[in-house]
Design a protein around this motif. Structure first.
Motif, PDB file in Angstrom:
ATOM      1  N   TYR A  54      -6.862  -3.089 -12.593  1.00 18.05           N
ATOM      2  CA  TYR A  54      -6.726  -2.692 -11.190  1.00 18.05           C
ATOM      3  C   TYR A  54      -7.814  -3.324 -10.328  1.00 18.05           C
ATOM      4  N   SER A 100      -3.675  11.340  -5.745  1.00 15.22           N
ATOM      5  CA  SER A 100      -3.667   9.882  -5.695  1.00 15.22           C
ATOM      6  C   SER A 100      -2.686   9.262  -6.684  1.00 15.22           C
ATOM      7  N   SER A 152       0.850   1.387 -10.933  1.00 14.62           N
ATOM      8  CA  SER A 152       0.916   1.465  -9.469  1.00 14.62           C
ATOM      9  C   SER A 152       2.094   0.667  -8.913  1.00 14.62           C
ATOM     10  N   SER A 153       2.681  -0.186  -9.741  1.00 21.40           N
ATOM     11  CA  SER A 153       3.759  -1.069  -9.282  1.00 21.40           C
ATOM     12  C   SER A 153       5.126  -0.410  -9.292  1.00 21.40           C
ATOM     13  N   LYS A 156      -1.159  -1.294  -4.224  1.00 22.59           N
ATOM     14  CA  LYS A 156      -0.215  -1.268  -5.319  1.00 22.59           C
ATOM     15  C   LYS A 156       0.193  -2.691  -5.708  1.00 22.59           C
ATOM     16  N   ASP A 163       0.250   7.186  -5.414  1.00 17.76           N
ATOM     17  CA  ASP A 163       0.127   5.741  -5.261  1.00 17.76           C
ATOM     18  C   ASP A 163      -0.093   5.037  -6.594  1.00 17.76           C
ATOM     19  N   LEU A 164      -0.963   5.607  -7.431  1.00 17.94           N
ATOM     20  CA  LEU A 164      -1.468   4.889  -8.601  1.00 17.94           C
ATOM     21  C   LEU A 164      -0.589   5.011  -9.837  1.00 17.94           C
ATOM     22  N   ALA A 165       0.122   6.103  -9.985  1.00 24.34           N
ATOM     23  CA  ALA A 165       0.985   6.293 -11.153  1.00 24.34           C
ATOM     24  C   ALA A 165       2.072   7.320 -10.833  1.00 24.34           C
ATOM     25  N   HIS A 221      -3.781   3.873  -1.343  1.00 29.64           N
ATOM     26  CA  HIS A 221      -4.234   2.927  -2.350  1.00 29.64           C
ATOM     27  C   HIS A 221      -3.294   1.730  -2.476  1.00 29.64           C
ATOM     28  N   TYR A 251       7.600   1.861  -7.384  1.00 31.71           N
ATOM     29  CA  TYR A 251       7.816   2.316  -6.010  1.00 31.71           C
ATOM     30  C   TYR A 251       8.909   3.379  -6.052  1.00 31.71           C
ATOM     31  N   GLN A 267       0.847  -1.190   0.000  1.00 32.98           N
ATOM     32  CA  GLN A 267       0.000   0.000   0.000  1.00 32.98           C
ATOM     33  C   GLN A 267       0.877   1.232   0.000  1.00 32.98           C
ATOM     34  N   LEU A 280      -3.436   0.658 -14.708  1.00 33.54           N
ATOM     35  CA  LEU A 280      -3.183   1.091 -13.335  1.00 33.54           C
ATOM     36  C   LEU A 280      -2.456   0.019 -12.525  1.00 33.54           C
TER      37      LEU A 280
END
Length: 535
Positions: free
Chosen positions: A220, A347, A284-285, A57, A350-352, A55, A287, A51, A280
């Protein structure tokens, strides 16, 4: 009032004729025949994903298997999208559907910035073969005979670790080595799924997604085990929203905007427009632990006998807009020739995060970003229960810090005077000001101050085709006082992104009097506070 993201992404969404279904005689391992709901309690949402601020991930990304959306039919896109979600649960090697245009910008940037390797794939069957070990089976639907069967199948893919397969593709999927039919929902809908699999889904995320959409968001949804529905504005819709946990979000988009946001807000749920957001799961993956920062902000230069103006573009709360249309908007060659404000979703942290960093790195010194309505997601703050709003704002403050944003665009109706709410927003350490745009309301340009001296600034003009054209905006601004010591000496122009582009804004800028100063939103907020805050 906003306009739903539809125009520029319809082609990318692949909306059109559906593949014809086939007669099926395949015996199923698990059928869509109703069974005792207590037995389905054994299918529970027990997965734990990483997370971000809030959100969920995917697994930390190292490589992408890229397939062109042009190589996929509508039903193949559904299949690949659900496979995307399954893969992202556990694999650093993931899938990306390249739609061209801005979609290709993100893969190129992830490759250059994060060292993500890219390998091209030509067919869905090749992807299934490559990731066969990740697939437990398939959920069978038939969109031609029953559109809502796709909604049902999408909901079940995550909990069943399965891909969604239309009846027209079943034989080919079996030939590719995926022979276990986990469920048959060809005659079912999401209400049946909701009743028969009561513990299968995430309690922090649901998704409202029309079955006319192919791959967008379905990856997602599968990654996160989000319950998926599309029931219109009905009492059952409210039941789904009220069944979610505190701080929950509803992704996707509903049939009617005002009711959609109102229903969610009243349930303490925040909408995050994402119905046409692709990829997504892999996006989102990423980091990214290093700070994501905007360009160095400009220092206000106070002047007398001038009128201050700032422009702010709408719809940045929509993740799909941020990943597609805003990138096109941002690529206009005249960008950077005048001071400008853009709404964007916090957001994205987290998402992009790669997309958020790309915007900041490619911004000019005259570009500034503001959090879109009404923070980390689209809600009407005046309709949220007090306890839900308090939790939302605490989390929003973290998002604002991570995304290097300090102004929030508020979209609500009849709430400009609700200082009890705006005091709560402005008590957050990372929020320096609010820009209020009323839903379907005429802008009045009022300026108010919270107890701590931070401003709430209402739009004074809407540059919006059919409401206010360039000539009217020019005339309005030029007729106003050149007096920074008065609220009438400031104009915030809210720009409707779907009907007015940067050329339209530049036309207004070029038509302004010599004593009008166009500044970025952050400078505008600082000048308002400095010149009016003690009065």
């Amino acid at each position: 009032m906003k306009k739903k993201l539809v125009c520029t992404l319809l082609i990318a969404a692949g909306i059109g004729c559906l593949a014809c279904s086939k007669t099926d005689n395949h015996s199923s391992a698990v059928t869509g025949t109703p069974v005792d709901a207590s037995k389905n309690d054994t299918i529970k949402n027990t997965q734990v994903l990483s997370q971000g601020v809030l959100h969920q991930k995917g697994t930390a990304l190292k490589s992408l298997c890229v397939i062109s959306g042009n190589n996929l039919s509508a039903e193949q896109k559904v299949l690949v999208a659900t496979l995307q979600g399954l893969v992202a649960k556990t694999s650093a090697d993931q899938i990306y559907i390249d739609e061209g245009g801005p979609s290709a910008v993100w893969t190129s940037y992830m490759n250059s910035k994060y060292g993500i390797t890219l390998t091209n794939y030509a067919s869905w069957a090749d992807l299934v073969t490559h990731f066969k070990s990740k697939i437990s089976g398939y959920v069978l639907y038939n969109r031609t005979s029953n559109q809502r069967s796709l909604t049902a199948a999408t909901a079940l893919c995550g909990p069943m670790n399965a891909i969604a397969v239309d009846a027209s593709l079943e034989t080919a999927v079996i030939a590719a080595g995926i022979s276990t039919r986990k469920a048959d929902v060809r005659t079912r809908d999401e209400k049946w799924v909701y009743s028969n699999y009561p513990k299968a889904f995430s309690n922090v995320l649901a998704a409202e997604l029309t079955p006319t959409i192919n791959h967008h968001l379905r990856d997602y949804i599968t990654l996160t085990n989000a319950f998926t529905f599309y029931d219109g504005e009905t009492p059952w819709r409210k039941t789904v929203l009220k069944g979610l946990a505190p701080e929950a979000f509803c992704f996707g988009y509903g049939q009617e905007e005002f009711s959609m946001v109102s229903n969610a807000a009243e349930a303490g749920v925040v909408m995050l427009p994402t119905d046409l957001a692709a990829n997504l799961a892999p996006l989102s993956s990423i980091y990214d632990n290093s700070a994501i920062r905007q360009q160095t902000p400009a220092t206000p230069v106070p002047e007398n006998n001038v009128h201050y103006v700032t422009f702010l573009v709408s719809d940045g709360d929509n993740i799909a807009y941020d990943l597609w249309s805003m990138q096109n908007y941002f690529s206009n060659p005249i960008r950077g020739s005048f001071n400008m404000g853009y709404t964007i979703s916090p957001s994205l942290v987290d998402l992009a995060p790669a997309a958020l960093r790309w915007y900041y790195e490619n911004a000019s010194a005259k570009d500034r970003f503001v959090a879109g309505p009404s923070g980390s997601g689209y809600t009407f703050p005046s309709k949220m229960p007090v306890s839900a709003l308090d939790k939302y704002l605490s989390r929003l403050n973290t998002f604002m810090g991570k995304a290097d944003l300090n102004i929030v665009n508020i979209l609500d109706q009849g709430a400009i005077g609700r200082m009890d709410i705006w005091n709560k927003y402005l008590s957050q350490s990372n929020i320096d000001g609010l820009i209020y745009t009323g839903y379907g309301e005429a802008p009045n340009g009022s300026i108010q101050f919270a107890d701590n001296g931070k401003p709430v600034i209402e739009a004074r003009d809407n540059l919006w085709a059919g409401l206010e054209e360039e000539a009217t905006a020019i005339s309005n601004i030029n007729s106003r006082p050149a007096n920074p010591s008065s609220a009438s000496g400031y104009t915030l122009v809210f720009v409707h992104t779907w009907t007015k582009d940067l050329a339209s804004i530049k036309k207004v800028v070029d038509g302004l009097n010599a004593n009008v100063r166009v500044v970025t939103p952050d400078v505008f907020v600082k000048l308002v506070k400095a010149n009016l805050g003690n009065k």
